[in-house]
Design an enzyme around this catalytic site. Structure first.
Site, PDB file in Angstrom:
ATOM      1  N   GLU A  23       6.599   4.379   7.215  1.00 58.45           N
ATOM      2  CA  GLU A  23       6.431   4.745   5.803  1.00 58.45           C
ATOM      3  C   GLU A  23       5.289   5.743   5.649  1.00 58.45           C
ATOM      4  O   GLU A  23       4.455   5.914   6.542  1.00 58.45           O
ATOM      5  CB  GLU A  23       6.211   3.505   4.945  1.00 58.45           C
ATOM      6  CG  GLU A  23       5.051   2.649   5.400  1.00 58.45           C
ATOM      7  CD  GLU A  23       4.065   2.361   4.300  1.00 58.45           C
ATOM      8  OE1 GLU A  23       3.931   3.164   3.357  1.00 58.45           O
ATOM      9  OE2 GLU A  23       3.395   1.328   4.411  1.00 58.45           O
ATOM     10  N   LYS A 157      -0.498  -7.832   2.343  1.00 54.65           N
ATOM     11  CA  LYS A 157      -1.919  -7.505   2.194  1.00 54.65           C
ATOM     12  C   LYS A 157      -2.689  -8.708   1.641  1.00 54.65           C
ATOM     13  O   LYS A 157      -2.221  -9.386   0.734  1.00 54.65           O
ATOM     14  CB  LYS A 157      -2.064  -6.267   1.317  1.00 54.65           C
ATOM     15  CG  LYS A 157      -1.758  -5.005   2.125  1.00 54.65           C
ATOM     16  CD  LYS A 157      -1.910  -3.740   1.327  1.00 54.65           C
ATOM     17  CE  LYS A 157      -0.633  -3.380   0.656  1.00 54.65           C
ATOM     18  NZ  LYS A 157       0.363  -2.748   1.540  1.00 54.65           N
TER      19      LYS A 157
HETATM   20  N1  PSU Z   1       0.337  -1.129   4.569  1.00 56.97           N
HETATM   21  C1  PSU Z   1      -0.905  -0.616   4.774  1.00 56.97           C
HETATM   22  N2  PSU Z   1      -1.391   0.239   3.814  1.00 56.97           N
HETATM   23  C2  PSU Z   1      -0.663   0.596   2.692  1.00 56.97           C
HETATM   24  C3  PSU Z   1       0.652   0.051   2.493  1.00 56.97           C
HETATM   25  C4  PSU Z   1       1.094  -0.815   3.472  1.00 56.97           C
HETATM   26  O1  PSU Z   1      -1.579  -0.918   5.776  1.00 56.97           O
HETATM   27  O2  PSU Z   1      -1.147   1.380   1.870  1.00 56.97           O
HETATM   28  C5  PSU Z   1       1.459   0.442   1.245  1.00 56.97           C
HETATM   29  C6  PSU Z   1       2.978   0.252   1.467  1.00 56.97           C
HETATM   30  O3  PSU Z   1       3.594   1.501   1.214  1.00 56.97           O
HETATM   31  C7  PSU Z   1       3.402  -0.780   0.450  1.00 56.97           C
HETATM   32  C8  PSU Z   1       2.447  -0.479  -0.677  1.00 56.97           C
HETATM   33  O4  PSU Z   1       4.768  -0.644   0.072  1.00 56.97           O
HETATM   34  O5  PSU Z   1       1.195  -0.327   0.051  1.00 56.97           O
HETATM   35  C9  PSU Z   1       2.431  -1.581  -1.728  1.00 56.97           C
HETATM   36  O6  PSU Z   1       2.057  -1.014  -2.946  1.00 56.97           O
HETATM   37  P1  PSU Z   1       2.299  -1.831  -4.317  1.00 56.97           P
HETATM   38  O7  PSU Z   1       1.459  -3.062  -4.176  1.00 56.97           O
HETATM   39  O8  PSU Z   1       1.811  -0.885  -5.414  1.00 56.97           O
HETATM   40  O9  PSU Z   1       3.776  -2.093  -4.388  1.00 56.97           O
END
Ligand code: PSU
Ligand code: MN
Length: 303
Positions: A23, A157
């Site tokens: 991604e 996360k």
């Molecule tokens: N993993 C990481 N860093 C990131 C992400 C994943 O180590 O920045 C990103 C991914 O693209 C995931 C996004 O889909 O964070 C989630 O964002 P949100 O909580 O706004 O959906």
């Protein structure tokens, strides 16, 4: 399909060689510049070192790409106007000719449509703390209940409500495998403390689960391979808990909402741990990318 699949990725898929989707939101919005460009290149090189082909996914000038050439990879890392695109943002971004990095949800959708079976990231999005008030739940979860891709991640996360996220994954019918562990990983930490129901120990075992799912047919959903960061590379848990609590309070005080929440908290942790959270994040991502390449190879074919 209007998606542009790079020639290298197309050939690899055609010949049944292993391909790994990567991604781009982590590159554009999850890591500090200029380190992010070096990491983008390093992750692709790690996939190649394992004998697989990397396919970084992004939207450039209104075209969805699976597999970026070096100039496009540079653009995603360096252009400050690159947007953050979840799967619901893809159609308006394509129609408007926009340029954006894809989150897990948008990447999984585009990669799956292009016929890729394995995808690596850092940590998934999920249910945020304070969900009962904000209703903030990443679109990653719903989308992963609808595409049959295998996602290698270090859990979700740790800025999130991890037990609530695991509950949602159960409700949505998304299979979760602990890789070499019976605890769900904690992204920056090797363990979140939460149990997982299934443990696998080799790429071949993951490939076996993928084959069993294909043979079963039935409703499509992602397979999550939850691969913990090595204990030696994890963030100090006490530092993690202290700085995260401060970061959550700062986000609240500044009124950070929507798509900005996750990037704000990741950056807050990087700054206030003096880079230690960034190193743990990178160690997790590297491990996931390597494992994804090995799983793709163990499948024996990419399709
Ligand atoms: N993993 C990481 N860093 C990131 C992400 C994943 O180590 O920045 C990103 C991914 O693209 C995931 C996004 O889909 O964070 C989630 O964002 P949100 O909580 O706004 O959906
Ligand atoms: Mn969100």
């Amino acid at each position: 399909m209007s998606t542009h699949v790079s020639e290298e990725v197309r050939e690899a898929l055609h010949e049944g060689r292993p391909v790994v989707a990567l991604e781009s939101t982590i590159i554009a919005h999850g890591l500090p510049r200029p380190r992010n460009l070096a990491v983008a290149r390093e992750l692709e090189a790690l996939v190649r070192d394992e004998g697989a082909v990397p396919a970084t996914v992004a939207v450039i000038d209104g075209t969805a790409h699976v597999g970026l050439d070096p100039a496009r990879l540079d653009r995603i890392a360096e252009d400050p106007d690159v947007r953050k695109l979840g799967h619901r943002d893809l159609a308006p971004a394509l129609a408007a000719g926009a340029t954006g990095a894809t989150t897990v949800s948008a990447t999984a959708w585009l990669a799956d449509s292009a016929g890729l079976r394995v995808f690596a990231t850092g940590g998934l999005g999920g249910v945020h703390r304070e969900w009962t008030r904000t209703q903030d739940e990443s679109a990653d979860l719903q989308l992963l209940s609808r595409v049959g891709i295998t996602v290698v991640c270090a859990g979700v996360k740790s800025i999130l409500d991890v037990p609530a996220t695991l509950q949602r994954l159960e409700t949505l019918g998304v299979t979760v495998l602990g890789y070499g562990t019976d605890r769900f990983p904690g992204f920056y930490l090797a363990s979140s403390g939460e149990p997982v129901d299934w443990t696998v120990r080799t790429p071949e075992e993951v490939a076996g689960v993928m084959r069993a799912r294909d043979a079963l047919g039935g409703p499509t959903a992602a397979l999550i391979v939850a691969n913990p960061v090595a204990a030696a590379d994890q963030l100090d848990p006490a530092l993690h808990d202290r700085v995260l609590a401060q970061g959550l309070a700062a986000a609240e005080e500044k009124g950070i909402t929507g798509q900005a929440v996750t990037p704000f908290l990741l950056e807050y942790l990087t700054v206030h741990t003096h880079g230690a959270s960034l190193e743990a994040n990178l160690a997790a991502v590297r491990g996931n990318v390597r494992l994804a390449a090995r799983i793709a190879a163990a499948r024996g074919d990419a399709g």
